[in-house]
Write an enzyme that holds these catalytic residues in place. Structure first.
Site, PDB file in Angstrom:
ATOM      1  N   GLU A  34     -35.922 -40.643  15.031  1.00  0.00           N
ATOM      2  CA  GLU A  34     -36.019 -40.946  16.471  1.00  0.00           C
ATOM      3  C   GLU A  34     -36.497 -42.384  16.643  1.00  0.00           C
ATOM      4  O   GLU A  34     -37.498 -42.802  16.063  1.00  0.00           O
ATOM      5  CB  GLU A  34     -36.981 -39.963  17.145  1.00  0.00           C
ATOM      6  CG  GLU A  34     -37.362 -40.293  18.575  1.00  0.00           C
ATOM      7  CD  GLU A  34     -36.181 -40.460  19.540  1.00  0.00           C
ATOM      8  OE1 GLU A  34     -35.320 -39.570  19.603  1.00  0.00           O
ATOM      9  OE2 GLU A  34     -36.124 -41.506  20.222  1.00  0.00           O
ATOM     10  N   GLY A  43     -38.199 -35.499  22.282  1.00  0.00           N
ATOM     11  CA  GLY A  43     -37.855 -34.781  23.510  1.00  0.00           C
ATOM     12  C   GLY A  43     -36.725 -35.452  24.279  1.00  0.00           C
ATOM     13  O   GLY A  43     -36.181 -34.876  25.225  1.00  0.00           O
ATOM     14  N   GLY A  44     -36.389 -36.680  23.882  1.00  0.00           N
ATOM     15  CA  GLY A  44     -35.226 -37.366  24.461  1.00  0.00           C
ATOM     16  C   GLY A  44     -35.402 -37.741  25.924  1.00  0.00           C
ATOM     17  O   GLY A  44     -36.514 -37.756  26.467  1.00  0.00           O
ATOM     18  N   CYS A  46     -34.410 -36.055  28.413  1.00  0.00           N
ATOM     19  CA  CYS A  46     -34.740 -34.864  29.191  1.00  0.00           C
ATOM     20  C   CYS A  46     -36.246 -34.734  29.424  1.00  0.00           C
ATOM     21  O   CYS A  46     -36.695 -34.641  30.560  1.00  0.00           O
ATOM     22  CB  CYS A  46     -34.187 -33.642  28.461  1.00  0.00           C
ATOM     23  SG  CYS A  46     -34.585 -32.104  29.258  1.00  0.00           S
ATOM     24  N   GLY A 119     -31.559 -44.894  13.451  1.00  0.00           N
ATOM     25  CA  GLY A 119     -30.713 -44.387  12.372  1.00  0.00           C
ATOM     26  C   GLY A 119     -29.253 -44.752  12.563  1.00  0.00           C
ATOM     27  O   GLY A 119     -28.786 -44.953  13.689  1.00  0.00           O
ATOM     28  N   VAL A 241     -19.573 -48.421  47.740  1.00  0.00           N
ATOM     29  CA  VAL A 241     -20.374 -49.645  47.841  1.00  0.00           C
ATOM     30  C   VAL A 241     -19.517 -50.788  47.312  1.00  0.00           C
ATOM     31  O   VAL A 241     -18.801 -50.630  46.331  1.00  0.00           O
ATOM     32  CB  VAL A 241     -21.707 -49.542  47.055  1.00  0.00           C
ATOM     33  CG1 VAL A 241     -22.630 -48.532  47.694  1.00  0.00           C
ATOM     34  CG2 VAL A 241     -21.497 -49.211  45.588  1.00  0.00           C
ATOM     35  N   GLY A 275     -24.111 -41.974  36.984  1.00  0.00           N
ATOM     36  CA  GLY A 275     -23.740 -41.352  35.718  1.00  0.00           C
ATOM     37  C   GLY A 275     -24.318 -42.052  34.502  1.00  0.00           C
ATOM     38  O   GLY A 275     -25.064 -43.034  34.614  1.00  0.00           O
ATOM     39  N   HIS A 448     -36.388  -5.654  45.562  1.00  0.00           N
ATOM     40  CA  HIS A 448     -36.465  -6.038  46.962  1.00  0.00           C
ATOM     41  C   HIS A 448     -37.893  -6.411  47.313  1.00  0.00           C
ATOM     42  O   HIS A 448     -38.811  -5.692  46.937  1.00  0.00           O
ATOM     43  CB  HIS A 448     -36.005  -4.888  47.855  1.00  0.00           C
ATOM     44  CG  HIS A 448     -36.156  -5.218  49.311  1.00  0.00           C
ATOM     45  ND1 HIS A 448     -35.278  -6.049  49.970  1.00  0.00           N
ATOM     46  CD2 HIS A 448     -37.111  -4.855  50.205  1.00  0.00           C
ATOM     47  CE1 HIS A 448     -35.671  -6.174  51.223  1.00  0.00           C
ATOM     48  NE2 HIS A 448     -36.782  -5.464  51.395  1.00  0.00           N
TER      49      HIS A 448
HETATM   50  P1  FAD Z   1     -31.114 -37.531  24.821  1.00  0.00           P
HETATM   51  O1  FAD Z   1     -32.024 -36.655  25.564  1.00  0.00           O
HETATM   52  O2  FAD Z   1     -30.644 -38.782  25.482  1.00  0.00           O
HETATM   53  O3  FAD Z   1     -31.857 -37.890  23.462  1.00  0.00           O
HETATM   54  C1  FAD Z   1     -31.321 -38.769  22.539  1.00  0.00           C
HETATM   55  C2  FAD Z   1     -32.454 -39.340  21.714  1.00  0.00           C
HETATM   56  O4  FAD Z   1     -31.888 -40.094  20.655  1.00  0.00           O
HETATM   57  C3  FAD Z   1     -33.348 -40.293  22.472  1.00  0.00           C
HETATM   58  O5  FAD Z   1     -34.689 -39.890  22.337  1.00  0.00           O
HETATM   59  C4  FAD Z   1     -33.107 -41.664  21.838  1.00  0.00           C
HETATM   60  O6  FAD Z   1     -34.291 -42.443  21.779  1.00  0.00           O
HETATM   61  C5  FAD Z   1     -32.653 -41.260  20.443  1.00  0.00           C
HETATM   62  N1  FAD Z   1     -31.776 -42.230  19.780  1.00  0.00           N
HETATM   63  C6  FAD Z   1     -30.677 -42.849  20.291  1.00  0.00           C
HETATM   64  N2  FAD Z   1     -30.087 -43.618  19.334  1.00  0.00           N
HETATM   65  C7  FAD Z   1     -30.824 -43.458  18.221  1.00  0.00           C
HETATM   66  C8  FAD Z   1     -30.718 -43.964  16.882  1.00  0.00           C
HETATM   67  N3  FAD Z   1     -29.718 -44.783  16.521  1.00  0.00           N
HETATM   68  N4  FAD Z   1     -31.653 -43.608  15.984  1.00  0.00           N
HETATM   69  C9  FAD Z   1     -32.669 -42.773  16.325  1.00  0.00           C
HETATM   70  N5  FAD Z   1     -32.817 -42.259  17.564  1.00  0.00           N
HETATM   71  C10 FAD Z   1     -31.893 -42.584  18.486  1.00  0.00           C
HETATM   72  N6  FAD Z   1     -29.961 -32.032  32.290  1.00  0.00           N
HETATM   73  C11 FAD Z   1     -30.150 -30.709  32.538  1.00  0.00           C
HETATM   74  O7  FAD Z   1     -29.593 -29.874  31.828  1.00  0.00           O
HETATM   75  N7  FAD Z   1     -30.949 -30.297  33.577  1.00  0.00           N
HETATM   76  C12 FAD Z   1     -31.575 -31.182  34.393  1.00  0.00           C
HETATM   77  O8  FAD Z   1     -32.282 -30.775  35.311  1.00  0.00           O
HETATM   78  C13 FAD Z   1     -31.389 -32.564  34.148  1.00  0.00           C
HETATM   79  N8  FAD Z   1     -32.000 -33.479  34.930  1.00  0.00           N
HETATM   80  C14 FAD Z   1     -31.850 -34.802  34.642  1.00  0.00           C
HETATM   81  C15 FAD Z   1     -32.495 -35.732  35.448  1.00  0.00           C
HETATM   82  C16 FAD Z   1     -32.355 -37.084  35.187  1.00  0.00           C
HETATM   83  C17 FAD Z   1     -33.069 -38.082  36.072  1.00  0.00           C
HETATM   84  C18 FAD Z   1     -31.559 -37.518  34.092  1.00  0.00           C
HETATM   85  C19 FAD Z   1     -31.413 -38.983  33.781  1.00  0.00           C
HETATM   86  C20 FAD Z   1     -30.912 -36.607  33.287  1.00  0.00           C
HETATM   87  C21 FAD Z   1     -31.047 -35.239  33.558  1.00  0.00           C
HETATM   88  N9  FAD Z   1     -30.403 -34.283  32.781  1.00  0.00           N
HETATM   89  C22 FAD Z   1     -30.565 -32.951  33.061  1.00  0.00           C
HETATM   90  C23 FAD Z   1     -29.545 -34.657  31.631  1.00  0.00           C
HETATM   91  C24 FAD Z   1     -30.329 -34.473  30.318  1.00  0.00           C
HETATM   92  O9  FAD Z   1     -31.455 -35.304  30.328  1.00  0.00           O
HETATM   93  C25 FAD Z   1     -29.414 -34.823  29.138  1.00  0.00           C
HETATM   94  O10 FAD Z   1     -28.246 -34.047  29.209  1.00  0.00           O
HETATM   95  C26 FAD Z   1     -30.125 -34.516  27.841  1.00  0.00           C
HETATM   96  O11 FAD Z   1     -31.314 -35.255  27.704  1.00  0.00           O
HETATM   97  C27 FAD Z   1     -29.195 -34.835  26.657  1.00  0.00           C
HETATM   98  O12 FAD Z   1     -29.835 -34.509  25.477  1.00  0.00           O
HETATM   99  P2  FAD Z   1     -29.475 -35.250  24.106  1.00  0.00           P
HETATM  100  O13 FAD Z   1     -30.408 -34.675  23.094  1.00  0.00           O
HETATM  101  O14 FAD Z   1     -28.032 -35.180  23.873  1.00  0.00           O
HETATM  102  O15 FAD Z   1     -29.798 -36.789  24.347  1.00  0.00           O
END
Ligand code: FAD
Length: 469
Positions: A34, A43-44, A46, A119, A241, A275, A448
């Site tokens: 990470e 935790g990404g 999310c 990575g 826009v 997006g 209910h």
């Molecule tokens: P991510 O969560 O983006 O995690 C990827 C991780 O990889 C990151 O921690 C990053 O630092 C790491 N990384 C990237 N490149 C490298 C590398 N080369 N080496 C090491 N680490 C790396 N989804 C829902 O289902 N419900 C919701 O209510 C919801 N609300 C949201 C609200 C907001 C404001 C936003 C922006 C998004 C929301 N989402 C929601 C979408 C959700 O956050 C994503 O779909 C989800 O986080 C994707 O998970 P992931 O593990 O694929 O990627």
């Protein structure tokens, strides 16, 4: 290069960390890399700057809105409601820290090695990790790419982090503007419109397509629009826009109206919610034979990429870009590597939820999709205007619409807007997993008074036996 892993997961979001834990549970020697990027960390997106902090702020917003607008009617007269957005942000960060610490604990408990750094694929069976504390290489039999996504924007609307911001900055605003324009009315856009409206900001929501939440049933978008309008949110749909004069004070945003005319809108802050794009750069994909499709990493139903021993999951591997999709793919990829996968990934029964108020949720086919797929369709719609539980919650906007096959009554989909519908979608999801029929839904005596009764009532309506309509 001392370690030899069975699996190296790159990225510790809901896709990556769940996959790493499942792989380790299955006895595979696992590392999770990470980088702690701007929007990420354990935790990404999310947990750090997405789902969780957004929902924490939405709960604060609901409290602010209810006290201000419904409190007196509900018998709790607020003397004077004072907004403290920084306090709401502080609370959201505390929740985030608790959950990300939990991810670290779970990875450790399952003996997953956490490797800090960026990575990338470095050849067959090799992952290079670059970090401030030194670069290293990991040897591994399999790699799972889970690098997620980042916010996107378009020319003229580049984020500057202060006056033109994205979700990352919106979740940590220190000071609220008087007026805010939110570009994009998908789930992220409408959730922020809800939050900032509740905290007293004058919000204008701008959407290029016909309705708010344009990927949902159009009736849902229209209902949300009415509900938002009542709350004082300005909705400009069918509106694009065009340009932003960010040197002006206040800024001037030119929009193209549905009839082609242009209007200049003054605003103090622009929040872009148009997006996200997958993180595929600097991963060594090309050199290692990992193919892309529409910018995402192409995967098959077991999450395998075009390169032997390389899997991809989560946002980087395509739509729908949702946390629960990534986690589910992560489990499938890990189980496939371990040779114990029970079922491939399918995308026809994924819940979609917007946590604005009223909430929006759907799963399965819309009426149009079901007809297109050759079903003879029957639908049942139950409005929440006279629904007991919705009225007690002072939240009677919305409806539940169920779509079923006319011949056997098999439930094909549900489309809902209303109080707590995020929790109702699981029932229909499970019903669809079990190929349940309308008869089976109504044969269960739903508690209910509950919002879940609305699903039962919609099913009754589809059977032509509506009770409470
Ligand atoms: P991510 O969560 O983006 O995690 C990827 C991780 O990889 C990151 O921690 C990053 O630092 C790491 N990384 C990237 N490149 C490298 C590398 N080369 N080496 C090491 N680490 C790396 N989804 C829902 O289902 N419900 C919701 O209510 C919801 N609300 C949201 C609200 C907001 C404001 C936003 C922006 C998004 C929301 N989402 C929601 C979408 C959700 O956050 C994503 O779909 C989800 O986080 C994707 O998970 P992931 O593990 O694929 O990627």
């Amino acid at each position: 290069m001392s370690e030899t892993y069975d699996v190296v997961v790159i990225g510790a979001g809901p896709a990556g960390y769940v996959s790493a834990i499942r792989a380790a549970q299955l006895g595979l020697r696992t590392a999770c890399v990470e980088s702690g990027s701007y929007e990420g960390g354990l935790g990404g997106t999310c947990l750090n700057w997405g789902c969780i902090p957004a929902k924490a702020l939405l709960e604060s917003a609901a409290l602010a809105h209810n006290l201000q607008h419904h409190g007196a009617r509900m018998g709790v007269k607020p003397i004077q409601v004072e907004y403290d957005f920084p306090a709401a942000v502080k609370r959201s960060r505390i929740i985030t820290r608790k959950l990300t610490a939990g991810v670290k604990y779970l990875l450790g408990k399952n003996k997953v090695d956490i490797v800090e750094g960026r990575g990338r694929l470095a050849g067959p069976g090799r992952v290079a990790v670059d970090s401030d504390s030194g670069d290293r290489e990991l040897a591994t039999r399999n790699v799972i790419l889970a690098t997620g996504s980042v916010m996107k924007t378009f020319p003229g609307f580049e984020l500057d982090g202060e006056r033109v911001i994205g979700s990352r900055e919106a979740l940590g605003l220190k000071e609220l503007p008087g007026r805010m324009a939110i570009v994009g009315a998908g789930f992220v856009g409408v959730e922020f419109a809800d939050v900032f409206n509740a905290f007293g900001v004058e919000v204008t929501l701008i959407e290029a397509l016909d309705t708010l939440v344009p990927l949902e049933d159009p009736e849902i978008g229209k209902t949300l629009e009415r509900s938002f309008r009542k709350r004082g949110i300005r909705n400009l749909v069918n509106t694009r826009v065009k340009q932003l004069d960010r040197d002006a004070s206040p800024m001037v945003l030119t929009v193209v109206n549905p009839d082609g005319s242009e209007t200049a809108e003054e605003t103090d802050l622009v929040l872009m919610a148009v997006g996200r794009r997958p993180v595929t750069d600097h991963l060594g994909l090309d050199e290692n034979g990992v193919a892309l499709e529409d910018g995402f990493i192409r995967i098959d139903e077991w999450c395998r990429t075009s390169a032997e021993g390389v899997y991809a999951i989560g946002d980087v591997a395509g739509q729908p870009m949702l946390a629960h999709v990534g986690s589910h793919e992560g489990i499938i990829a890990a189980e496939h590597i371990a040779g114990v996968a029970k079922h491939p990934m399918t995308y026809g029964n994924i819940p979609s939820v917007g946590y604005c108020h009223p909430e929006v949720a759907s799963i399965g086919m819309s009426q149009a999709q079901a007809e297109e797929a050759g079903h003879e369709v029957v639908t049942g719609k139950y409005p929440l205007g006279a629904h007991g539980r919705a009225l007690t919650a002072e939240s009677a906007d919305g409806f539940v619409k169920i779509v079923a096959d006319a011949k056997y009554g098999e439930v094909l989909g549900v489309h809902m807007i209303g109080h707590n519908v995020s929790e109702l979608v699981a029932e229909v999801g499970m019903a669809r997993e079990l190929e349940a029929t309308l008869d089976e839904i109504v044969s269960h005596a739903h508690a209910h008074p509950s919002m879940a009764e609305a699903v039962m009532e919609a099913a009754f309506a589809a059977l032509g036996r509506a009770i409470h309509m």
